[in-house]
Design a protein around this motif. Structure first.
Motif, PDB file in Angstrom:
ATOM      1  N   VAL A   6     117.596  88.874  68.819  1.00  0.00           N
ATOM      2  CA  VAL A   6     118.205  89.076  70.129  1.00  0.00           C
ATOM      3  C   VAL A   6     117.562  90.282  70.815  1.00  0.00           C
ATOM      4  N   MET A   7     117.364  91.341  70.069  1.00  0.00           N
ATOM      5  CA  MET A   7     116.740  92.546  70.627  1.00  0.00           C
ATOM      6  C   MET A   7     115.315  92.245  71.102  1.00  0.00           C
ATOM      7  N   MET A   8     114.568  91.490  70.291  1.00  0.00           N
ATOM      8  CA  MET A   8     113.195  91.129  70.674  1.00  0.00           C
ATOM      9  C   MET A   8     113.200  90.298  71.957  1.00  0.00           C
ATOM     10  N   LEU A   9     114.124  89.376  72.057  1.00  0.00           N
ATOM     11  CA  LEU A   9     114.230  88.541  73.244  1.00  0.00           C
ATOM     12  C   LEU A   9     114.534  89.401  74.471  1.00  0.00           C
ATOM     13  N   ILE A  10     115.428  90.346  74.331  1.00  0.00           N
ATOM     14  CA  ILE A  10     115.783  91.235  75.445  1.00  0.00           C
ATOM     15  C   ILE A  10     114.571  92.047  75.879  1.00  0.00           C
ATOM     16  N   VAL A  11     113.840  92.593  74.914  1.00  0.00           N
ATOM     17  CA  VAL A  11     112.649  93.380  75.239  1.00  0.00           C
ATOM     18  C   VAL A  11     111.621  92.516  75.955  1.00  0.00           C
ATOM     19  N   MET A  12     111.409  91.301  75.462  1.00  0.00           N
ATOM     20  CA  MET A  12     110.444  90.408  76.101  1.00  0.00           C
ATOM     21  C   MET A  12     110.875  90.070  77.526  1.00  0.00           C
ATOM     22  N   MET A  13     112.155  89.830  77.719  1.00  0.00           N
ATOM     23  CA  MET A  13     112.657  89.507  79.058  1.00  0.00           C
ATOM     24  C   MET A  13     112.478  90.702  79.993  1.00  0.00           C
ATOM     25  N   MET A  14     112.701  91.899  79.469  1.00  0.00           N
ATOM     26  CA  MET A  14     112.527  93.096  80.284  1.00  0.00           C
ATOM     27  C   MET A  14     111.062  93.244  80.700  1.00  0.00           C
ATOM     28  N   MET A  15     110.156  92.951  79.777  1.00  0.00           N
ATOM     29  CA  MET A  15     108.736  93.055  80.101  1.00  0.00           C
ATOM     30  C   MET A  15     108.372  92.087  81.214  1.00  0.00           C
ATOM     31  N   VAL A  16     108.846  90.861  81.114  1.00  0.00           N
ATOM     32  CA  VAL A  16     108.547  89.871  82.143  1.00  0.00           C
ATOM     33  C   VAL A  16     109.187  90.267  83.466  1.00  0.00           C
ATOM     34  N   SER A  17     110.414  90.749  83.411  1.00  0.00           N
ATOM     35  CA  SER A  17     111.085  91.124  84.653  1.00  0.00           C
ATOM     36  C   SER A  17     110.442  92.344  85.292  1.00  0.00           C
ATOM     37  N   GLU A  18     109.776  93.185  84.505  1.00  0.00           N
ATOM     38  CA  GLU A  18     109.079  94.336  85.054  1.00  0.00           C
ATOM     39  C   GLU A  18     107.724  93.935  85.627  1.00  0.00           C
ATOM     40  N   GLY A  19     107.347  92.714  85.516  1.00  0.00           N
ATOM     41  CA  GLY A  19     106.117  92.251  86.111  1.00  0.00           C
ATOM     42  C   GLY A  19     104.955  92.066  85.149  1.00  0.00           C
ATOM     43  N   SER A  20     105.138  92.317  83.873  1.00  0.00           N
ATOM     44  CA  SER A  20     104.047  92.134  82.933  1.00  0.00           C
ATOM     45  C   SER A  20     103.731  90.653  82.793  1.00  0.00           C
ATOM     46  N   ILE A  21     102.475  90.350  82.926  1.00  0.00           N
ATOM     47  CA  ILE A  21     102.048  88.956  82.782  1.00  0.00           C
ATOM     48  C   ILE A  21     101.247  88.756  81.496  1.00  0.00           C
ATOM     49  N   ILE A  22     101.269  89.743  80.626  1.00  0.00           N
ATOM     50  CA  ILE A  22     100.461  89.678  79.415  1.00  0.00           C
ATOM     51  C   ILE A  22     100.800  88.453  78.576  1.00  0.00           C
ATOM     52  N   GLU A  23     102.049  88.299  78.195  1.00  0.00           N
ATOM     53  CA  GLU A  23     102.390  87.196  77.286  1.00  0.00           C
ATOM     54  C   GLU A  23     102.177  85.822  77.908  1.00  0.00           C
ATOM     55  N   PRO A  24     102.648  85.579  79.125  1.00  0.00           N
ATOM     56  CA  PRO A  24     102.389  84.250  79.691  1.00  0.00           C
ATOM     57  C   PRO A  24     100.885  83.968  79.851  1.00  0.00           C
ATOM     58  N   THR A  25     100.134  84.985  80.184  1.00  0.00           N
ATOM     59  CA  THR A  25      98.689  84.808  80.331  1.00  0.00           C
ATOM     60  C   THR A  25      98.052  84.539  78.974  1.00  0.00           C
ATOM     61  N   CYS A  26      98.436  85.317  77.981  1.00  0.00           N
ATOM     62  CA  CYS A  26      97.846  85.170  76.644  1.00  0.00           C
ATOM     63  C   CYS A  26      98.180  83.826  76.007  1.00  0.00           C
ATOM     64  N   LYS A  27      99.270  83.210  76.418  1.00  0.00           N
ATOM     65  CA  LYS A  27      99.609  81.886  75.892  1.00  0.00           C
ATOM     66  C   LYS A  27      98.568  80.845  76.283  1.00  0.00           C
ATOM     67  N   GLU A  28      97.812  81.145  77.315  1.00  0.00           N
ATOM     68  CA  GLU A  28      96.790  80.220  77.804  1.00  0.00           C
ATOM     69  C   GLU A  28      95.412  80.493  77.204  1.00  0.00           C
ATOM     70  N   THR A  29      95.357  81.367  76.208  1.00  0.00           N
ATOM     71  CA  THR A  29      94.079  81.709  75.572  1.00  0.00           C
ATOM     72  C   THR A  29      94.015  81.107  74.169  1.00  0.00           C
ATOM     73  N   PRO A  30      92.819  81.095  73.570  1.00  0.00           N
ATOM     74  CA  PRO A  30      92.699  80.515  72.227  1.00  0.00           C
ATOM     75  C   PRO A  30      93.261  81.387  71.103  1.00  0.00           C
ATOM     76  N   ASP A  31      93.602  82.641  71.389  1.00  0.00           N
ATOM     77  CA  ASP A  31      94.133  83.524  70.348  1.00  0.00           C
ATOM     78  C   ASP A  31      95.200  84.428  70.942  1.00  0.00           C
ATOM     79  N   PHE A  32      96.422  83.906  70.992  1.00  0.00           N
ATOM     80  CA  PHE A  32      97.541  84.616  71.602  1.00  0.00           C
ATOM     81  C   PHE A  32      97.737  86.007  70.994  1.00  0.00           C
TER      82      PHE A  32
END
Length: 162
Positions: A6-32
C-alpha cells in the motif's frame, strides 16, 4: 507485507501526480528496471519531459563510454597481447564520445529526434563491434553489454519523440 505494498502504491501515485513520467515512459522500453534505475539516479529525471529523459540517458551513455575508455587505457598495460582489439575498442568508444553523443544531444535539443536515434543506435553498434574484436574473451564484456542495454533503452525513448 500488505502495508508495504500500500505504501509503495501511494508513493508511486504521488510520483505520477507530481508529474514524473519516468515509470510510464520506462514501461515502453525493452528494460523497465534499467530505465527506471538510470532515470531515478539523476535529479533531473523527476521533472523531465520525454526529451529530457532521452537527454539524461544520452548523458549516461557518455558516462559509460568514458568509463569504458578509461578501462581500455588501463588494459593496455595489463594485457599487451590484446593491443589490436583494444585499439579497435578505443576507436569505437572515441566515436561514441566524439560523434554519436554530440549528434544525439544536438538532434534531441533541436527537435530532430531521427538523427538522435541514429547516434544512439550507433553507440550500441560501436560497443558490439568492440566486443566482437576479442573473439569471445573480452575483458570488457560487462561494459559493452551495459552500453548495448542503455542504448536500447535510450533508443526506445527517442522513438517516442518521432
Amino acid at each position: 507485507m500488505k502495508m508495504m505494498k500500500v505504501m509503495m502504491l501511494i508513493v508511486m501515485m504521488m510520483m505520477v501526480s507530481e508529474g514524473s513520467i519516468i515509470e510510464p515512459t520506462c514501461k515502453e522500453t525493452p528494460d523497465f528496471s534499467l530505465c527506471v534505475s538510470l532515470l531515478n539516479s539523476d535529479p533531473r529525471g523527476s521533472s523531465a519531459d520525454t526529451s529530457g529523459l532521452a537527454l539524461i540517458l544520452i548523458d549516461k551513455i557518455k558516462g559509460l563510454a568514458t568509463k569504458t575508455l578509461n578501462e581500455i587505457n588501463g588494459l593496455y598495460k595489463k594485457r599487451p597481447e590484446l593491443k589490436r582489439a583494444l585499439d579497435e575498442c578505443s576507436r569505437r568508444y572515441k566515436t561514441i564520445l566524439n560523434a554519436d553523443v554530440p549528434e544525439a544531444i544536438e538532434a534531441i535539443s533541436k527537435g530532430v529526434p531521427k538523427f538522435g536515434e541514429d547516434g544512439v543506435i550507433d553507440a550500441g553498434v560501436e560497443a558490439s563491434v568492440c566486443q566482437g574484436g576479442f573473439n569471445g574473451r573480452s575483458p570488457l564484456t560487462s561494459l559493452t553489454k551495459s552500453m548495448q542495454k542503455i542504448s536500447n533503452v535510450t533508443r526506445a525513448i527517442v522513438r517516442m519523440l518521432l
